[in-house]
Design an enzyme around this catalytic site. Structure first.
Site, PDB file in Angstrom:
ATOM      1  N   THR A  32     -34.992   4.709  36.120  1.00  0.00           N
ATOM      2  CA  THR A  32     -36.003   5.576  36.738  1.00  0.00           C
ATOM      3  C   THR A  32     -37.010   6.087  35.709  1.00  0.00           C
ATOM      4  OG1 THR A  32     -34.079   6.396  37.949  1.00  0.00           O
ATOM      5  CG2 THR A  32     -36.205   7.441  38.435  1.00  0.00           C
ATOM      6  N   HIS A 103     -34.503  10.359  44.129  1.00  0.00           N
ATOM      7  CA  HIS A 103     -33.319   9.498  44.189  1.00  0.00           C
ATOM      8  C   HIS A 103     -32.855   9.326  45.635  1.00  0.00           C
ATOM      9  CE1 HIS A 103     -32.903   9.059  39.966  1.00  0.00           C
ATOM     10  NE2 HIS A 103     -32.409  10.252  39.709  1.00  0.00           N
ATOM     11  N   ARG A 127     -30.984  -1.654  39.652  1.00  0.00           N
ATOM     12  CA  ARG A 127     -30.305  -2.231  38.485  1.00  0.00           C
ATOM     13  C   ARG A 127     -28.948  -2.724  38.966  1.00  0.00           C
ATOM     14  NH1 ARG A 127     -28.736   1.446  33.130  1.00  0.00           N
ATOM     15  NH2 ARG A 127     -28.390  -0.310  31.701  1.00  0.00           N
ATOM     16  N   SER A 135     -23.551   3.553  33.180  1.00  0.00           N
ATOM     17  CA  SER A 135     -24.547   4.530  32.746  1.00  0.00           C
ATOM     18  C   SER A 135     -24.335   5.870  33.464  1.00  0.00           C
ATOM     19  CB  SER A 135     -25.947   3.976  33.058  1.00  0.00           C
ATOM     20  OG  SER A 135     -26.937   4.835  32.597  1.00  0.00           O
ATOM     21  N   TYR A 189     -34.513  -3.559  37.029  1.00  0.00           N
ATOM     22  CA  TYR A 189     -34.316  -3.203  35.616  1.00  0.00           C
ATOM     23  C   TYR A 189     -34.185  -4.477  34.774  1.00  0.00           C
ATOM     24  CZ  TYR A 189     -31.906  -1.167  31.533  1.00  0.00           C
ATOM     25  OH  TYR A 189     -31.538  -0.788  30.259  1.00  0.00           O
ATOM     26  N   LEU A 223     -43.404   1.364  25.898  1.00  0.00           N
ATOM     27  CA  LEU A 223     -42.272   1.471  26.828  1.00  0.00           C
ATOM     28  C   LEU A 223     -40.980   0.890  26.273  1.00  0.00           C
ATOM     29  CD1 LEU A 223     -44.108   0.379  30.114  1.00  0.00           C
ATOM     30  CD2 LEU A 223     -43.390   2.702  29.519  1.00  0.00           C
ATOM     31  N   SER A 224     -41.022   0.367  25.039  1.00  0.00           N
ATOM     32  CA  SER A 224     -39.801  -0.233  24.489  1.00  0.00           C
ATOM     33  C   SER A 224     -38.729   0.842  24.333  1.00  0.00           C
ATOM     34  CB  SER A 224     -40.087  -0.879  23.128  1.00  0.00           C
ATOM     35  OG  SER A 224     -40.318   0.134  22.172  1.00  0.00           O
ATOM     36  N   MET A 228     -39.391   4.728  23.367  1.00  0.00           N
ATOM     37  CA  MET A 228     -39.123   5.814  24.319  1.00  0.00           C
ATOM     38  C   MET A 228     -38.058   6.773  23.780  1.00  0.00           C
ATOM     39  SD  MET A 228     -39.652   4.293  28.161  1.00  0.00           S
ATOM     40  CE  MET A 228     -39.592   5.908  28.915  1.00  0.00           C
ATOM     41  N   GLY A 255     -29.523   1.100  26.829  1.00  0.00           N
ATOM     42  CA  GLY A 255     -30.696   0.359  27.290  1.00  0.00           C
ATOM     43  C   GLY A 255     -30.514  -1.145  27.311  1.00  0.00           C
TER      44      GLY A 255
HETATM   45  P1  A3P Z   1     -27.912   3.171  29.732  1.00  0.00           P
HETATM   46  O1  A3P Z   1     -27.174   4.432  30.028  1.00  0.00           O
HETATM   47  O2  A3P Z   1     -27.174   1.938  30.175  1.00  0.00           O
HETATM   48  O3  A3P Z   1     -28.367   3.072  28.314  1.00  0.00           O
HETATM   49  P2  A3P Z   1     -32.431   6.624  34.563  1.00  0.00           P
HETATM   50  O4  A3P Z   1     -33.727   6.880  33.924  1.00  0.00           O
HETATM   51  O5  A3P Z   1     -32.532   6.120  35.968  1.00  0.00           O
HETATM   52  O6  A3P Z   1     -31.496   7.778  34.407  1.00  0.00           O
HETATM   53  O7  A3P Z   1     -31.762   5.384  33.800  1.00  0.00           O
HETATM   54  C1  A3P Z   1     -31.250   5.545  32.510  1.00  0.00           C
HETATM   55  C2  A3P Z   1     -30.900   4.168  31.983  1.00  0.00           C
HETATM   56  O8  A3P Z   1     -32.110   3.443  31.718  1.00  0.00           O
HETATM   57  C3  A3P Z   1     -30.158   4.274  30.667  1.00  0.00           C
HETATM   58  O9  A3P Z   1     -29.251   3.171  30.631  1.00  0.00           O
HETATM   59  C4  A3P Z   1     -31.296   4.107  29.669  1.00  0.00           C
HETATM   60  O10 A3P Z   1     -30.888   3.716  28.384  1.00  0.00           O
HETATM   61  C5  A3P Z   1     -32.108   3.026  30.358  1.00  0.00           C
HETATM   62  N1  A3P Z   1     -33.481   2.980  29.829  1.00  0.00           N
HETATM   63  C6  A3P Z   1     -34.378   3.960  29.775  1.00  0.00           C
HETATM   64  N2  A3P Z   1     -35.504   3.574  29.148  1.00  0.00           N
HETATM   65  C7  A3P Z   1     -35.297   2.288  28.800  1.00  0.00           C
HETATM   66  C8  A3P Z   1     -36.081   1.325  28.093  1.00  0.00           C
HETATM   67  N3  A3P Z   1     -37.294   1.622  27.615  1.00  0.00           N
HETATM   68  N4  A3P Z   1     -35.548   0.104  27.902  1.00  0.00           N
HETATM   69  C9  A3P Z   1     -34.319  -0.195  28.365  1.00  0.00           C
HETATM   70  N5  A3P Z   1     -33.521   0.668  29.030  1.00  0.00           N
HETATM   71  C10 A3P Z   1     -34.004   1.901  29.240  1.00  0.00           C
END
Ligand code: A3P
Length: 291
Positions: A32, A103, A127, A135, A189, A223-224, A228, A255
């Site tokens: 998200t 959500h 995802r 996660s 995702y 956005l990587s 982030m 991630g």
């Molecule tokens: P993980 O807990 O598997 O690392 P949300 O924003 O819906 O809460 O989702 C969080 C998940 O998105 C986390 O997964 C987080 O690391 C991943 N995420 C957020 N930004 C990301 C990015 N730039 N690249 C890859 N994954 C990302």
């Protein structure tokens, strides 16, 4: 319907949607935050200066007051406190265009969105359920006071007993409309992980924007995961500190695709396989599970 949701839910159904609203809708932990930052930058002409404002304020989370861990924080900035305690009033006071995170499944969104009485747009992200569950487990342990083990958490997930469950109903509420409702785009995702520039292009076209390959490259870098993870506007360090956590405990945990492999036993994987087959059979929706 839970009692604490009823009053809020009714107000949300009647909520005045604006034609230029953009919503990001998802089941928790499906990317998200990542999608919000992507959508905000695309819609705001790659305004990286403007993107230095906290994402929580640029892209408010409209949800049941009190359900979010932010609401446990008393000393946060008053505008953020108002967002968590009175999200709809907060949104009414926001300038257009508004960017809104939810959500909730499609059927619980404002009626104007559901009946297509507005030109507002929805970017829905999903995802694979195994990585989502891993996660979510870490999220609930860190932020929501969950004290059980991972195996029990999987059971809760598979039995629709985690917040915002059922996963399938949430995801399918968007998936099933994506081909007939032009105001919805559906993003995975795993596709963002594998080819972010393509997803950026698709979402840009959906939002009526067009960027050069080089602009898309810069946005993809912004956005990587690494970028982030270091970005104070999305890490929420101030809020984390208030609840005794640090920036290392932010949502930017691993991630990756495939983290489920080291977290789940063969038995759990079997249960997920059977559950996914039964819930998503003939829906046409599937995911990649391997990096
Ligand atoms: P993980 O807990 O598997 O690392 P949300 O924003 O819906 O809460 O989702 C969080 C998940 O998105 C986390 O997964 C987080 O690391 C991943 N995420 C957020 N930004 C990301 C990015 N730039 N690249 C890859 N994954 C990302």
């Amino acid at each position: 319907m839970p009692d604490h949701y009823r009053e809020f839910g009714e107000s949300l159904l009647d909520f005045e949607v604006r034609d230029d609203d953009v919503w990001v809708c998802s089941f928790p932990k499906t990317g998200t935050t990542w999608t919000q930052e992507m959508v905000w930058c695309i819609a705001n002409d790659l305004d990286y200066e403007g993107a230095r404002v906290s994402l929580d304020l640029r892209f408010p989370f409209v949800d049941v007051p009190g359900i979010f861990y932010h609401s446990k924080v008393d000393r946060i900035k008053s505008d953020l406190a108002m967002l968590t305690h009175e999200p709809l009033t907060f949104l009414e006071g926001c300038d257009s265009p508004r960017f809104i995170k939810s959500h909730l499944p499609f059927e619980l969104l404002p009626l104007k969105l559901q009946k297509r009485q507005s030109k507002a747009k929805i970017v829905a992200v999903t995802r694979n359920p195994r990585d989502t569950c891993v996660s979510y487990f870490h999220h609930c342990k860190l932020y929501e006071g969950y004290t059980g083990d991972f195996e029990d958490f999987c059971k809760l997930f598979l039995n629709d007993a985690v917040t915002y469950a059922p996963f399938d109903r949430n995801v399918l509420s968007y998936w099933n409309r994506k081909d007939t409702d032009p105001s919805i785009i559906f993003v995975k995702y795993e596709d963002m992980k594998k080819d972010l520039p393509s997803v950026i292009k698709r979402v840009s076209a959906f939002l009526g924007k067009e960027y050069t390959d080089s602009e898309i490259g810069v946005l993809a870098e912004h956005l990587s995961f690494e970028s982030m993870k270091r970005n104070p506007a999305v890490v929420r360090e101030e809020i984390l500190q208030e609840v005794g956590l640090t920036a290392d405990d932010s949502v930017f945990r691993e991630g990756k695709i495939g983290g489920w492999k080291k977290a789940m036993t063969a038995e759990m994987v079997k249960e997920f396989e059977a559950w996914t087959a039964s819930r998503f059979l003939s829906t046409g929706l599937d995911w990649e599970y391997d990096p």
